[in-house]
Write an enzyme that holds these catalytic residues in place. Structure first.
Site, PDB file in Angstrom:
ATOM      1  N   ASN A  44      27.970  17.547  57.203  1.00  0.00           N
ATOM      2  CA  ASN A  44      26.822  18.306  56.697  1.00  0.00           C
ATOM      3  C   ASN A  44      26.134  19.078  57.818  1.00  0.00           C
ATOM      4  O   ASN A  44      25.766  20.246  57.661  1.00  0.00           O
ATOM      5  CB  ASN A  44      25.801  17.357  56.058  1.00  0.00           C
ATOM      6  CG  ASN A  44      26.242  16.836  54.711  1.00  0.00           C
ATOM      7  OD1 ASN A  44      27.212  17.312  54.132  1.00  0.00           O
ATOM      8  ND2 ASN A  44      25.533  15.843  54.204  1.00  0.00           N
ATOM      9  N   ARG A 370      35.810  26.880  43.550  1.00  0.00           N
ATOM     10  CA  ARG A 370      36.468  26.116  44.615  1.00  0.00           C
ATOM     11  C   ARG A 370      37.665  25.384  44.023  1.00  0.00           C
ATOM     12  O   ARG A 370      37.511  24.566  43.126  1.00  0.00           O
ATOM     13  CB  ARG A 370      35.521  25.086  45.243  1.00  0.00           C
ATOM     14  CG  ARG A 370      34.327  25.682  45.957  1.00  0.00           C
ATOM     15  CD  ARG A 370      33.534  24.597  46.686  1.00  0.00           C
ATOM     16  NE  ARG A 370      32.244  25.089  47.128  1.00  0.00           N
ATOM     17  CZ  ARG A 370      32.038  25.762  48.255  1.00  0.00           C
ATOM     18  NH1 ARG A 370      33.057  26.028  49.043  1.00  0.00           N
ATOM     19  NH2 ARG A 370      30.825  26.164  48.591  1.00  0.00           N
ATOM     20  N   HIS A 430      29.275  32.270  40.437  1.00  0.00           N
ATOM     21  CA  HIS A 430      29.143  30.824  40.592  1.00  0.00           C
ATOM     22  C   HIS A 430      29.194  30.112  39.239  1.00  0.00           C
ATOM     23  O   HIS A 430      29.164  28.886  39.167  1.00  0.00           O
ATOM     24  CB  HIS A 430      27.817  30.524  41.313  1.00  0.00           C
ATOM     25  CG  HIS A 430      27.676  29.123  41.803  1.00  0.00           C
ATOM     26  ND1 HIS A 430      26.759  28.231  41.275  1.00  0.00           N
ATOM     27  CD2 HIS A 430      28.335  28.445  42.773  1.00  0.00           C
ATOM     28  CE1 HIS A 430      26.851  27.081  41.901  1.00  0.00           C
ATOM     29  NE2 HIS A 430      27.798  27.170  42.815  1.00  0.00           N
ATOM     30  N   TYR A 463      32.049  14.003  42.977  1.00  0.00           N
ATOM     31  CA  TYR A 463      30.869  14.753  42.547  1.00  0.00           C
ATOM     32  C   TYR A 463      30.552  14.399  41.098  1.00  0.00           C
ATOM     33  O   TYR A 463      31.455  14.322  40.268  1.00  0.00           O
ATOM     34  CB  TYR A 463      31.120  16.270  42.593  1.00  0.00           C
ATOM     35  CG  TYR A 463      31.138  16.917  43.950  1.00  0.00           C
ATOM     36  CD1 TYR A 463      31.502  16.211  45.090  1.00  0.00           C
ATOM     37  CD2 TYR A 463      30.823  18.264  44.096  1.00  0.00           C
ATOM     38  CE1 TYR A 463      31.541  16.823  46.332  1.00  0.00           C
ATOM     39  CE2 TYR A 463      30.864  18.889  45.337  1.00  0.00           C
ATOM     40  CZ  TYR A 463      31.229  18.161  46.448  1.00  0.00           C
ATOM     41  OH  TYR A 463      31.271  18.779  47.666  1.00  0.00           O
ATOM     42  N   HIS A 587      25.544  16.187  41.484  1.00  0.00           N
ATOM     43  CA  HIS A 587      25.765  17.632  41.414  1.00  0.00           C
ATOM     44  C   HIS A 587      25.403  18.206  40.047  1.00  0.00           C
ATOM     45  O   HIS A 587      25.506  19.409  39.827  1.00  0.00           O
ATOM     46  CB  HIS A 587      27.242  17.918  41.743  1.00  0.00           C
ATOM     47  CG  HIS A 587      27.538  19.337  42.087  1.00  0.00           C
ATOM     48  ND1 HIS A 587      28.232  20.184  41.241  1.00  0.00           N
ATOM     49  CD2 HIS A 587      27.244  20.076  43.185  1.00  0.00           C
ATOM     50  CE1 HIS A 587      28.355  21.369  41.808  1.00  0.00           C
ATOM     51  NE2 HIS A 587      27.760  21.335  42.990  1.00  0.00           N
TER      52      HIS A 587
END
Length: 679
Positions: A44, A370, A430, A463, A587
């Site tokens: 991170n 992704r 997105h 996630y 998420h």
């Protein structure tokens, strides 16, 4: 006009990473999982410097007059605050790591450095070095005259100082082999030794540099981060794909931002490096560290004892999803909610796989942000194209740090007949949506799914995300219009159900907040429940402040960056704010508005950040299915009542664990049980 206060975005992000570090320090977390949290913390921090620190540095260097950042401080002062906080967290992470390694020794797992390699393993280590490591080492000699070589920041490096018997001095950089496991395990009866590649190289330094007739060799690890911003040229002869590919390669030449070094390094060696790498001590972050860097590799520390890791959950299959011969028949009957990783990601793969071979399916449209490195999603789409389906993929080539992966798959899919859309270069896509068109009795029927997360089978294991499967024709018609917009940006569409960024997401949520204010003023129940990853947009935060002043109860679960400070003057303690960090990365994004007792519930791909509201294509959908709406409300309540992994945020007791009188509630475990009981 009331004056509100906000938390600085960069410092809030560092607060989030502190919460990750808390998991590494938590003795109730299994030991190897604690090591992995050390790795996540380190990874991170790497990304933070490449992106956020880089942005502030560019502003600090800009000749233009820029806004003040934090308590009246300018960008340059903020860089110093970030460095101070980063050093504090880094030092704490080193102490936590020391405690973890000592606890591992109690489990007969030892980290052996170059001076502690077991004698009966030396022969094996020498053979391993000669056969596996040495052929792949990259060694670059350094001198005063030549430019410093271009180095990949994702690799590990040792700066070597070689003093020869004839008093000559040589410097060299040793780069570790790429894509190489950093940890080598040696089992010796009941004891397990873990030796890092770093120390195997250190053990063989005199062998590596014997040509210099060395009398003394010192080796210190260094690490650096570069600006990860993508810059594009104006060559109109290049395709968008080519420009992105070149820009990713150009990152190797990006300006250094952070330099981490072994604090035991010789001062002259450090001075030599800083000068050769053009590191500016005034605006770059220079951080003394320990012997080992790139601690992100601890994310892949070997599981040497299953008792020292989390038990793998038995992922669930949704009741009735596979009830019929095809999943399309099941979706015809009702909508379904998939909540990964509690539910299997295979629900998505099955849907796409059936679509790829179903003779009635004529068209598949999907957005990709992704992809997994070995993507079953991409392979299924290629298979569909080979079977004569029209496959349209909006693939986002600017998904940060996944550009190369997406570019590789984009080229592969394009070669196999998949129609690729790259959207608008200045507007990232997105949104996470998919529409399948079937021709049944000369009529087009649509099926699809809308998600809060990426269609990535690797991240779906760690996630938490919501995906809604639906055959709601009016909703799916509007999603088809989104794909039409990707191809024909000049077209305008009217959306009755979808809320779309950058067009109306901000306006829509403002109207819902105003409705709650109106109800509160009339003495009616009024609340807003929000769970998302980040909230940084001051405009939306002000709307929440105003609502709280008028008596609207606001419940916020924000995993990461949060610029909202709940303790504002005149908000009457109406804002409660927590963050949850646990074994899975939270998420999901959901929004629940009281609406005078007739709850309105939404899921979204968008956080409340300026980029998501104004500079990206995002999709938010209303939950019209009563059963799923009730599920989401109940799931929010479970998260809200968490008293094991939730923390207070941006208050006097910042990042302190939150307690209540409800007994032990660890939300992720409870959510799993909730879904399990549904079946």
């Amino acid at each position: 006009m009331r004056k509100y206060t906000f938390k600085n975005r960069e410092l809030s992000w560092l607060d989030f990473n502190e919460r990750v570090l808390q998991e590494a320090a938590d003795i109730t977390v299994p030991l190897i999982e604690r090591l992995r949290f050390i790795g996540i913390f380190s990874n991170n921090l790497d990304e933070f410097y490449k992106v956020r620190y880089a942005t502030v540095k560019r502003l600090a260097l800009s000749k233009k007059k820029v806004k003040k950042f934090y308590k009246g401080e300018n960008a340059k002062d903020l860089l110093n605050l970030i460095t101070e906080r980063a050093i504090e967290l880094q030092n704490r992470s080193n102490l936590i790591l020391d405690f973890i390694l000592k606890d591992l020794e109690k489990e007969n797992i030892f980290i052996a450095d170059e001076q502690a390699i077991p004698k009966d393993s030396i022969s094996y280590i020498k053979s391993f070095f000669l056969d596996k490591i040495q052929p792949k080492l990259k060694i670059v000699l350094l001198n005063e005259k030549d430019d410093f070589p271009q180095l990949s920041e994702s690799s590990c490096f040792l700066i070597i100082k070689v003093e020869s018997k004839n008093k000559n001095l040589n410097y060299a950089i040793v780069q570790f082999p790429d894509k190489f496991e950093r940890f080598i395990v040696i089992k010796n009866q009941d004891v397990k030794y873990v030796i890092m590649i770093d120390d195997i190289i250190r053990y063989h330094l005199f062998e590596i540099f014997k040509i210099f007739n060395p009398s003394n060799i010192s080796a210190n690890m260094i690490k650096f981060s570069r600006d990860a911003e993508l810059d594009f040229d104006d060559d109109i002869s290049k395709s968008y794909l080519e420009k992105i590919s070149q820009s990713v390669k150009d990152r190797l030449k990006g300006d250094p931002l952070r330099f981490v070094y072994d604090k035991e390094i010789d001062p002259n060696t450090l001075k030599f490096l800083l000068e050769k790498m053009n590191i500016n001590s005034e605006i770059d972050s220079i951080i003394p560290g320990g012997k080992y860097h790139n601690k992100k590799d601890y994310m892949n520390f070997p599981i040497l004892n299953n008792d020292l890791a989390y038990d793998k959950i038995q992922q669930l299959v949704i009741k009735d999803f596979y009830k019929h011969k095809t999943v399309f028949e099941s979706i015809d009957e009702r909508d379904f909610l998939v909540h990964t990783p509690f539910h299997k990601f295979n629900h998505i793969l099955t849907f796409l796989s059936e679509a790829s071979i179903d003779p009635e399916v004529k068209r598949i449209c999907i957005t990709i942000y992704r992809l997994s490195k070995l993507s079953s999603v991409a392979n299924t789409l290629i298979n569909a194209a080979k079977n004569g389906k029209e496959v349209v993929v909006q693939i986002e080539l600017q998904a940060r740090f996944d550009e190369t992966n997406n570019i590789d798959y984009a080229k592969l899919m394009q070669d196999q007949g998949v129609k690729l859309i790259f959207g608008i270069p200045t507007l990232k896509v997105h949104a996470k949506v998919c529409v399948v068109e079937k021709l049944i009795n000369n009529k087009i029927l649509k099926y699809g799914f809308i998600s809060t997360g990426n269609f990535n089978e690797s991240t779906a294991k760690i996630y938490t995300d919501f995906t809604i499967f639906t055959s709601n024709q009016s909703l799916l018609d509007e999603i088809s219009n989104v794909f039409e917009f990707f191809s024909f940006n000049y077209k305008k569409f009217k959306y009755e159900k979808l809320i779309i960024s950058p067009y109306n997401t901000k306006k829509f949520f403002k109207s819902l907040i105003k409705n709650e204010i109106k109800n509160a003023k009339r003495g009616k129940d009024a609340f807003i429940k929000i769970k998302l990853n980040n909230i940084t947009n001051y405009e939306m935060i002000k709307e929440l402040y105003k609502a709280a002043e008028e008596g609207v109860k606001i419940y916020l679960i924000v995993r990461g960056i949060c610029c909202l400070i709940p303790d504002q003057k005149n908000t009457h303690n109406n804002i409660e704010l927590i963050s949850i960090v646990d074994k899975f990365l939270e998420h999901t994004r959901m929004f629940i508005f009281c609406n005078n007792g007739k709850n309105k519930t939404y899921i979204s791909s968008a956080d409340w950040m300026t980029r998501n509201l104004d500079n990206r294509v995002e999709v938010t959908i209303p939950i019209e299915d009563e059963k799923i709406s009730n599920q989401l409300n109940e799931i929010f309540s479970i998260y809200w009542n968490d008293n094991q992994k939730s923390r207070y945020v941006n208050s006097e007791n910042n990042n302190e664990y939150r307690k209540n009188e409800l007994g032990i509630i660890r939300s992720q475990s409870q959510v799993y049980n909730y879904h399990h009981n549904e079946n």
